[in-house]
Design an enzyme around this catalytic site. Structure first.
Site, mmCIF file in Angstrom:
data_model
loop_
_atom_site.group_PDB
_atom_site.id
_atom_site.type_symbol
_atom_site.label_atom_id
_atom_site.label_comp_id
_atom_site.label_asym_id
_atom_site.label_seq_id
_atom_site.Cartn_x
_atom_site.Cartn_y
_atom_site.Cartn_z
ATOM 1 N N ASP A 141 23.050 45.181 35.013
ATOM 2 C CA ASP A 141 24.453 45.093 35.385
ATOM 3 C C ASP A 141 25.212 44.873 34.068
ATOM 4 O O ASP A 141 24.601 44.635 33.018
ATOM 5 C CB ASP A 141 24.678 43.944 36.364
ATOM 6 C CG ASP A 141 25.867 44.182 37.288
ATOM 7 O OD1 ASP A 141 26.744 44.999 36.928
ATOM 8 O OD2 ASP A 141 25.922 43.545 38.354
ATOM 9 N N HIS A 192 30.120 37.601 37.884
ATOM 10 C CA HIS A 192 31.165 38.033 36.954
ATOM 11 C C HIS A 192 31.713 36.818 36.198
ATOM 12 O O HIS A 192 32.195 36.950 35.071
ATOM 13 C CB HIS A 192 32.324 38.713 37.699
ATOM 14 C CG HIS A 192 31.987 40.086 38.201
ATOM 15 N ND1 HIS A 192 31.374 40.293 39.405
ATOM 16 C CD2 HIS A 192 32.178 41.309 37.631
ATOM 17 C CE1 HIS A 192 31.206 41.597 39.577
ATOM 18 N NE2 HIS A 192 31.668 42.234 38.521
ATOM 19 N N ASP A 208 31.210 53.629 39.898
ATOM 20 C CA ASP A 208 30.786 52.617 40.864
ATOM 21 C C ASP A 208 31.475 52.895 42.188
ATOM 22 O O ASP A 208 32.564 52.385 42.455
ATOM 23 C CB ASP A 208 31.162 51.230 40.333
ATOM 24 C CG ASP A 208 30.255 50.137 40.878
ATOM 25 O OD1 ASP A 208 29.430 50.428 41.752
ATOM 26 O OD2 ASP A 208 30.373 48.984 40.416
#
Length: 392
Positions: A306, A236, A124
């Protein structure tokens, strides 16, 4: 009773004609040459094409997984070896995996050697705040700064430099760039990770960054479809629902993704927000309607979630359930940053096929796409001749 008439006696002329037909030798006879020519030998019947046998279902299920290897810094570490032996489609390198250029090179090479097959290795590296491989590529400006201070060609050159350093250590997939619009600045969670709030600017610079990575031989991943910039919530930790209509999304958030798809983007990552216009009850990463929209826009590459360990998903669905839901919805690659979950996720996908809740064809399609992206043979994996787009 009626009797059958007697057969006529053959004449001499009839006998001559029969002889000519049989021998083809009567010169000057009235028998056409074509009639006297011998018949052409018949061609042998073609051999039947052998039926294609796909890899075992467990192998196809594992191939849909891209997993992190937390705490692993050496190819000798048990977790790295176990997920490779399981047959996962790819690995994700996070900060704890990255100590130095030499160490990452040895880690990746060792795990690829153990795999004995094409294996995606991703990280990432967006530049700015999210820069997993900063120890290798160095610190860089945020995407927002890149768009404000450099031309698209300069950004392409900058990204080419990142890609060159990633490729040198064995990374072939970067989970970047963002095409999200910084629409809720300064409250937005995306913030300076976005190139711009303007769809045209975000598309131009996102494609420039993607092209630079591609120039270096690293596949880009455009994210987070269908656009995460409208939310102020960090997925998250928890979920959120975007209230925009589909028409509003098409005129703003979706525009950069459409340009990327038209340009041949190979991978699109879906986010964990719900969308009232699609499915408010499910994050986009698990929503069949979100994947249907993506394919309707012409995307033919690898759709990736994700990380399903993020709170917006994991507080509602465990890793196993999320993996099955994602593949059923239309994903090809399920990202989970914790590879300790890989075995149970693989087994859950297999069990879902066995009980009829997940079509086996869907698993085969997903595995074929991930295999093709990794450079493997999708026919050997799934008996499907698929290819992934190449960025133009």
């Amino acid at each position: 009773m009626l009797s059958r008439p007697a057969a006529p006696t053959p004449t001499i002329a009839t006998a001559v004609l029969l002889t000519a037909l049989l021998t083809g030798c009567a010169a000057g006879s009235d028998v056409p040459r074509e009639a006297a020519a011998p018949a052409a030998p018949s061609s042998p019947a073609p051999s039947p094409t052998p039926a294609c046998t796909p890899a075992p279902l467990a192998s196809r299920a594992a191939a849909t997984l891209v997993v992190g290897i937390p705490g692993v810094s050496s190819a000798d570490d048990a977790l790295g070896q176990s997920v490779v032996d399981l047959g996962v489609g790819g690995l994700f390198l996070s900060e704890p995996n990255v100590e130095s250029e030499e160490q990452v090179t040895a880690l990746v090479a060792g795990l690829r050697e153990r795999a004995g097959r094409p294996l995606l290795v991703s990280t990432d590296e967006e530049s700015g705040r999210v820069a997993v491989t900063r120890e290798i590529v160095g610190a860089g400006p945020s995407p927002r700064r890149l768009a404000r201070e450099r031309t698209p060609e300069q950004v392409r050159k900058y990204a080419r430099g990142i890609g060159t350093r990633l490729k040198a250590v064995g990374v072939d997939l970067d989970l970047a760039p963002l095409l999200d619009l910084d629409a809720t600045a300064p409250r937005g969670i995306i913030g300076d990770r976005s190139f711009s709030a303007d769809p045209a600017v975000a598309a131009t610079y996102g494609l420039a960054f993607s092209a630079g990575l591609s120039d270096a031989g690293v596949r880009p991943t455009v994210k987070h479809f269908p656009g995460q910039g409208r939310s102020t919530i960090d997925t998250h930790a928890e979920g959120d629902v975007v209230e925009a209509t589909l028409a509003e999304l098409r005129s703003t958030d979706l525009l950069p993704f459409q340009e990327a798809i038209d340009a041949g983007a190979p991978v699109v990552m879906l986010n964990h927000l719900g969308y009232r216009a699609l499915d408010a009850d499910l994050p986009a990463s698990l929503s069949p309607k979100a994947y249907a929209l993506l394919r309707e826009m012409g995307f033919q590459g690898v759709a990736m979630t994700d990380s399903v360990g993020m709170g917006a998903v994991n507080l509602r669905f465990d890793f196993d359930r999320a993996a099955v839901m994602a593949v059923a919805a239309g994903v090809d690659a399920v990202l989970a940053t914790d590879g300790n979950q890989a075995l149970s996720m693989r087994d859950a996908i297999v069990a879902a096929v066995a009980d009829g809740t997940l079509p086996e064809d869907r698993v085969s399609e997903a595995a074929a796409r991930v295999t093709a992206l990794a450079g493997g043979d999708p026919m050997a994996m799934s008996c499907l001749a698929v290819t992934t787009p190449t960025l133009q």
